[in-house]
Write a protein that holds these residues in place. Structure first.
Motif, short mmCIF file in Angstrom:
data_model
loop_
_atom_site.label_atom_id
_atom_site.label_comp_id
_atom_site.label_asym_id
_atom_site.label_seq_id
_atom_site.Cartn_x
_atom_site.Cartn_y
_atom_site.Cartn_z
N GLU A 1 0.80 -1.22 0.00
CA GLU A 1 0.00 0.00 0.00
C GLU A 1 0.84 1.28 0.00
OE1 GLU A 1 -3.42 0.08 0.02
OE2 GLU A 1 -3.39 -2.10 -0.20
N GLN A 2 2.02 1.21 0.61
CA GLN A 2 2.74 2.45 0.86
C GLN A 2 3.12 3.22 -0.41
OE1 GLN A 2 6.67 2.68 2.32
NE2 GLN A 2 7.30 0.64 1.62
N LYS A 3 3.26 2.49 -1.51
CA LYS A 3 3.64 3.18 -2.76
C LYS A 3 2.57 4.16 -3.21
CE LYS A 3 6.45 -0.76 -4.23
NZ LYS A 3 6.59 -1.87 -5.21
N SER A 4 1.33 3.88 -2.80
CA SER A 4 0.23 4.76 -3.21
C SER A 4 0.04 5.92 -2.24
CB SER A 4 -1.08 3.96 -3.31
OG SER A 4 -1.45 3.46 -2.03
N TRP A 5 0.76 5.91 -1.14
CA TRP A 5 0.60 6.98 -0.14
C TRP A 5 1.46 8.18 -0.51
CZ3 TRP A 5 1.59 3.25 4.53
CH2 TRP A 5 0.46 2.45 4.73
N LYS A 6 0.86 9.32 -0.52
CA LYS A 6 1.62 10.55 -0.71
C LYS A 6 2.18 11.01 0.63
CE LYS A 6 -1.04 12.25 -4.66
NZ LYS A 6 -1.89 13.35 -5.19
N ALA A 7 3.37 11.53 0.60
CA ALA A 7 3.98 12.02 1.82
C ALA A 7 3.21 13.24 2.34
CB ALA A 7 5.43 12.39 1.59
N HIS A 8 3.07 13.32 3.68
CA HIS A 8 2.38 14.45 4.29
C HIS A 8 3.24 15.71 4.24
CE1 HIS A 8 -0.75 11.84 5.55
NE2 HIS A 8 -0.13 11.31 6.59
N ASN A 9 2.66 16.77 3.71
CA ASN A 9 3.31 18.09 3.73
C ASN A 9 4.73 18.05 3.19
OD1 ASN A 9 0.95 18.93 5.00
ND2 ASN A 9 1.85 18.75 7.05
N SER A 10 4.93 17.29 2.13
CA SER A 10 6.28 17.20 1.57
C SER A 10 6.19 16.78 0.11
CB SER A 10 7.11 16.17 2.35
OG SER A 10 8.36 15.96 1.73
N SER A 11 7.10 17.31 -0.68
CA SER A 11 7.16 16.92 -2.09
C SER A 11 8.00 15.66 -2.29
CB SER A 11 7.75 18.06 -2.93
OG SER A 11 9.05 18.39 -2.45
N GLY A 12 8.74 15.27 -1.23
CA GLY A 12 9.57 14.07 -1.33
C GLY A 12 8.82 12.84 -0.90
N ASP A 13 9.58 11.83 -0.43
CA ASP A 13 8.99 10.55 -0.05
C ASP A 13 8.85 10.39 1.45
OD1 ASP A 13 7.88 8.13 -1.01
OD2 ASP A 13 9.65 7.05 -0.27
N LEU A 14 9.26 11.43 2.21
CA LEU A 14 9.19 11.37 3.67
C LEU A 14 8.09 12.29 4.18
CD1 LEU A 14 12.99 11.50 4.63
CD2 LEU A 14 11.53 9.47 4.56
N ASP A 15 7.32 11.80 5.15
CA ASP A 15 6.32 12.66 5.78
C ASP A 15 7.01 13.86 6.40
OD1 ASP A 15 4.17 11.08 5.12
OD2 ASP A 15 4.16 9.97 7.02
N TRP A 16 6.45 15.05 6.15
CA TRP A 16 6.96 16.31 6.71
C TRP A 16 8.43 16.54 6.36
CZ3 TRP A 16 5.55 13.05 11.34
CH2 TRP A 16 4.16 12.86 11.39
N GLY A 17 8.90 15.79 5.33
CA GLY A 17 10.27 15.93 4.89
C GLY A 17 11.29 15.26 5.78
N CYS A 18 10.84 14.48 6.78
CA CYS A 18 11.81 13.91 7.73
C CYS A 18 11.49 12.50 8.21
CB CYS A 18 11.94 14.82 8.95
SG CYS A 18 10.39 15.00 9.87
N ALA A 19 10.25 12.05 8.06
CA ALA A 19 9.84 10.80 8.69
C ALA A 19 9.34 9.79 7.66
CB ALA A 19 8.75 11.07 9.73
N PRO A 20 9.82 8.53 7.73
CA PRO A 20 9.31 7.49 6.83
C PRO A 20 7.81 7.30 7.01
CG PRO A 20 11.34 6.76 7.87
CD PRO A 20 10.94 8.02 8.56
N LYS A 21 7.15 6.91 5.94
CA LYS A 21 5.69 6.72 6.00
C LYS A 21 5.31 5.47 6.79
CE LYS A 21 5.64 7.12 1.51
NZ LYS A 21 5.23 7.16 0.08
N VAL A 22 6.16 4.44 6.71
CA VAL A 22 5.91 3.21 7.47
C VAL A 22 6.62 3.31 8.81
CG1 VAL A 22 6.26 0.72 7.55
CG2 VAL A 22 5.60 1.82 5.41
#
Length: 1007
Positions: free
Chosen positions: A176-197
């Motif tokens: 599932e994680q590939k379909s998740w957009k990162a929160h508040n970030s254009s990269g792959d990390l939530d908030w630009g600092c935290a892994p989604k999983v």
């Protein structure tokens, strides 16, 4: 930082936070729903709250409508029925009508609502449900950390299953994680600092043999299963957090974190976190040490700071064990500690990624304002709250901070109920922020008050109480009230090192010859018996001189010479000697424990607690002899004065066992000495070196010559002679029923020159049973039955040798018990990683092995463990299919052989338990109030334990002893034990002289 200004900012931010969620409340407090109504009632009625939470805890085990209705009836009817909410009362009133459709329907409604309450706090019972919930959370803008429910793993098999549960959810999430957009970030990390999983793990669940005494082994066992999970997480680009559990696992947890973070394979990956608990007094020091370690190793890491979820547990365990309470004892102190630690973390934000876990808006606001004042980048901290617990808080956090992670448990409802109970306890406590803020509507200004000010206000309102007043009795004696000696605390490294050093020191003394000790003199004989290490019979620890009849005569003559002076020594002076002996034991506790580890094969904790019990006997009997030493006025008629007092019976023969070589030996001996009776002490040949320690203790304590005489000897040579000797007035014995009955028979015959009927005090063992009811908590029952049956190899008179299981739960219990028994380590007791060691000597080995063969013939062997070839080892054996008439169900084995019996119901289980000639100890695991009360009435043993193990009676708190063929005499460590060594006397004086009668204040006069 200007803390005064920051505090003003904290209050202002908190008020804004509350304003943004005005009118909202967590669903748990919403009175428009069933859950809210019940919780509201629970917060207003403490008795109902206790019953409710206990019912919630047992609910998953109630698999039939009959069992459900019975428990509703037991928990919510009777005298307290008027104090239950309307939404329960109707069902409870109907529940007595077991055939009633209305009652069954209401029972179903109650079950559905409580299960719904539990599901409110978990994201799913399986991976499919979990992933569905996580997808929704992600869409709502929240991050998550997943935690698999099921903390109590009692076997390595369950640990493997637990590990696989994590692998399953990771596999599901990866898709599932590939379909998740990162929160508040254009990269792959939530908030630009935290892994989604993000995954959280409770380390003790990955190794069933985790224990504080074996940090290295515990860490290795945990790593075995956690490392593959972390490897998988790293491969997925995820993060992992190692949860902190009970204090006993703290050292191993921190070491596990360091080992995993510095592992060369993972050292490049910074997304590993560990949890610290602000309610622990030691946390600030732990935090500083972690930061220093991170600086030294140049390894950044994450840290989740929580208040702590085991406050009640840690407090009660510490108090019961005699330890300092390790947690802050008031909520403001924990809040202060959290803010203080938060500041320290934020000051090191270049190294530590901060995960502030709290529902407390004051705490959240404090972190935000301190971070702002310290110019900490937003990417270096986040906030975490529990899923389903504080919806308005998480909503407000998301709006204000934007970085909110929900702690999301998932898994079976059975462990989910335990999780639910813990959450309910936290959030209905009087000091809970959520309760105060959303249920009790406490003023916002008070909620946002600096916890330091709160603490000052609370202390001013309720100043610390002075220490409890000493009773008049203790004040007169100059003694403080009796307290049990503290248990050994293996979370303290010095305690573990103390054992290592003491064992080495004791081993260095091996090879000595030990004499008798008679009349204050050491006496040698040519008859020697070697004392060896049962883990290695080739290791002879010492040679022990053996007494013959001549030496017994000398010992009795020495005791007879000492008797008049010791008899007439004031009770206070006799007590002084016992108290000095207790202090000596306390000072030498590691050494005295080490002798037991090597001579009889006791594990570290078992040996230390044996010494602690010996100290308790000395301390308790010292106080008791002072109490009994005061003449007591009887009656209150004018003109007469009646006083009852006691005198010692005479010389006491103490015949001691090897299984509690110091505790029982010193217990019987100190009781006699306290009462004024000189002692001739015969230790078991298996533990004579431990017995010699008593010589050293009493010599140093200043006991007069002849009051204690150490006479090890062969039972066949001097046993009967000592018992039959006409000068012996009291025989105190602990051992087998066969020897005990022989002593009674011999003592009953009056010998030439004998002036007193002999008093026999005999504790003669048991065939102890533990009953497992159909609603028992198996997480507790399995662990406690293992301990009762196999700690110190089952060589306790109180050990469980029969487990009687009610039929509906039988298969589930057997499956868990057998796997638990297959998981423990067996080997020398000096290695703390071993759960079970050798039996005490080669003869014991032979006896137990014979019973294993009997078990094989009478039942079906479920477990028969392989054991080391060298040493006095016997296989841990569990056998099922045993009936009350079988020998395995009737005869005391004194070894690690457990018979499993199946009963059709609880009443039959009690009948099975009572079906032997013994009546020493027993235990019941049940969550049925009615069955527990039935056990109190009908389970006829001297010491009955409800929902705990059957061993480990404590002096004063649980006086020990049985009846039927388990013993003759009163309970050791109880208020009337010393009376057995005393003869009562009464002196009556006519105080009237020619009509003149002195008047006492309490004399009776007829008006």
């Amino acid at each position: 930082m200007d803390m005064q200004q920051i505090d003003q900012n904290i209050v202002a931010r908190g008020k804004e936070f509350f304003a943004s969620i005005k009118g909202e409340a967590p669903s748990i407090f919403n009175k428009g729903f069933w859950t809210g109504k019940v919780m509201d009632w629970a917060m207003q009625h403490e008795d109902f709250k206790v019953q409710l939470f206990r019912f919630v805890d047992v609910l998953p085990y109630l698999n039939t409508s009959d069992s459900l209705q019975r428990h509703i009836d037991e928990y919510f009817t009777g005298e307290g029925a008027g104090d239950i909410p309307a939404v329960l009362k109707w069902g409870a009133e109907k529940s007595g009508l077991f055939g009633s459709l209305a009652a069954k329907a209401m029972g179903k409604i109650i079950r559905t609502n409580i299960e719904g309450m539990a599901k409110q706090f978990i994201i799913g019972e399986n991976t499919k449900e979990a992933v569905k919930s996580l997808n929704k959370l992600r869409k709502d803008g929240f991050a998550f950390t997943v935690d698999l429910l099921g903390e109590a793993t009692v076997s390595e098999f369950e640990c493997d299953e637990y590990m696989q549960g994590y692998m399953d959810v990771l596999n599901a999430v990866e898709k599932e994680q590939k379909s998740w957009k990162a929160h508040n970030s254009s990269g792959d990390l939530d908030w630009g600092c935290a892994p989604k999983v993000n995954v959280s793990v409770k380390p003790s669940a990955f190794y069933s043999q985790s224990k504080a005494v074996d940090v290295a082994g515990t860490v290795s066992g945990m790593l075995k299963r956690i490392r593959p999970i972390y490897k998988r997480i790293v491969q997925m680009g995820g993060a992992m957090c190692i949860d902190m559990e009970q204090l006993k696992y703290k050292e191993a947890t921190l070491e596990l974190f360091k080992r995993l973070r510095s592992d060369p394979e993972f050292s490049h990956w910074p997304h590993l976190s560990v949890v610290l608990q602000a309610y622990l007094r030691s946390t600030e020091d732990d935090l500083k040490e972690l930061i220093a370690w991170g600086r030294e190793t140049k390894l950044p890491f994450g840290l989740r700071l929580v208040k702590g979820a085991y406050w009640d547990y840690e407090t009660v365990v510490a108090m019961q064990s005699g330890w300092p309470v390790p947690v802050w004892t008031s909520k403001p102190e924990s809040d202060i500690a959290h803010e203080r630690c938060s500041r320290l973390i934020l000051e090191n934000s270049d190294l530590v990624y901060f995960q502030c876990a709290s529902h407390n808006i004051r705490t959240i606001s404090a972190v935000m304002e301190m971070a702002k004042a310290l110019s900490v980048p937003e990417q270096r901290f986040e906030f975490q709250v529990l899923y389903g617990m504080a919806e308005p808080v998480r909503k407000g956090l998301k709006n204000v901070a934007g970085r909110v992670r929900l702690y999301c448990p998932y898994g079976d409802l059975l462990p989910g109920m335990a999780y639910l109970v813990r959450r309910l306890l936290e959030n209905t406590a009087n000091e809970s922020f959520l309760r105060q803020g959303f249920a009790d509507n406490v003023d916002v200004a008070q909620l946002m008050e600096n916890p330091s000010q709160t603490l000052e206000r609370e202390r001013a309102a309720a100043p610390c109480k002075a220490p409890a007043e000493v009773s008049a009795k203790d004040q007169a004696s100059g003694l403080t009230p009796f307290r049990n000696d503290p248990y050994v605390d293996f979370t303290i490294p010095a305690m573990r090192k103390g054992f290592v050093d003491a064992i080495a020191e004791v081993r260095a003394r091996k090879g000595r010859t030990y004499p008798l000790f008679i009349g204050g003199r050491e006496v040698t004989t040519s008859d020697l018996i070697p004392s060896y290490n049962p883990a290695d019979p080739d290791e002879v620890l010492g040679q022990v001189c053996q007494a013959g009849t001549a030496e017994v005569d000398d010992a009795i003559a020495a005791a007879e010479r000492a008797f008049p002076a010791w008899r007439d020594t004031p009770a206070e002076k006799r007590a002084e000697v016992l108290l000095k002996a207790a202090a000596i034991c306390r000072r030498r506790s590691f050494e005295l424990s080490a002798w037991q580890v090597l001579e009889v094969g006791k594990q570290w904790d078992q040996a230390y607690h044996d010494v602690g019990e010996a100290i308790d006997f000395l301390e308790y009997y010292a106080r008791e002899t002072i109490r009994l030493g005061k003449p007591r006025r009887m009656g209150n008629m004018p003109g007469e004065l009646n006083h009852l007092f006691y005198q010692p019976k005479g010389i006491a023969a103490v015949v001691a066992p090897w299984n509690f070589p110091l505790a029982i030996s010193l217990g019987m001996t100190s009781a006699a000495i306290a009462c004024g009776c000189p002692v001739v002490y015969k230790p078991s040949s298996i533990s004579s070196l431990v017995g010699w320690g008593m010589v050293e203790i009493f010599r140093e304590a200043g006991l007069p010559d002849g009051v204690f005489n150490y006479c090890p000897g062969r039972g066949s040579v001097m046993g009967d002679y000592l018992v039959e000797h006409p000068k012996v007035s009291v025989i105190a014995f602990t051992g087998s029923v066969e020897v005990g009955l022989r002593i009674q028979e011999k003592a009953a015959v009056v010998r030439p020159g004998q002036e007193q009927c002999k008093k026999v005090i005999a504790e003669m063992g048991g065939k102890n049973a533990i009953i497992v009811d159909d609603d028992a908590d198996l997480d507790e029952a399995v662990i406690q039955i293992m301990y009762s049956s196999f700690a110190f190899q089952g060589q306790k008179c109180s050990a469980c040798s029969r487990v009687i299981v009610v039929e509906p739960i039988y298969e589930r219990f057997i499956a868990r018990l057998t796997e638990a028994a297959k998981s423990i380590k067996i080997g020398p007791a000096e290695d703390p990683s071993n759960y079970m060691g050798p039996v005490a000597d080669l003869q014991q080995q032979k006896n137990v092995r014979e019973y294993v063969e009997i078990a094989r013939k009478e039942g079906r062997i479920l477990v028969e463990r392989e054991v080391p070839a060298k040493g006095c080892y016997v296989p841990l054996t569990i056998v099922e299919g045993i009936r009350p008439e079988h020998r395995i169900a009737q005869e005391e084995i004194f070894g690690p052989v457990l018979a499993v019996m199946k009963a059709k119901d609880f009443t039959e289980a009690i009948a099975f338990a009572n079906s032997t000639r013994f009546a020493l100890t027993g235990a019941v695991f049940s969550r049925s109030p009615r069955h527990l009360e039935q056990a109190r009435r009908e389970f006829r043993v001297g010491n009955l334990y409800l929902n705990r193990n059957s061993t480990g009676a404590l002096v004063y708190r649980q006086p020990f002893g049985g009846f039927k063929m388990s013993g003759v005499g009163s309970k050791a460590g109880g208020p009337d034990y010393l009376l057995q060594f005393l003869d009562p006397r009464c002196v009556s004086e006519n105080t009237m002289r020619r009509g003149f009668t002195p008047i006492a204040e309490d004399d009776e006069w007829i008006c």
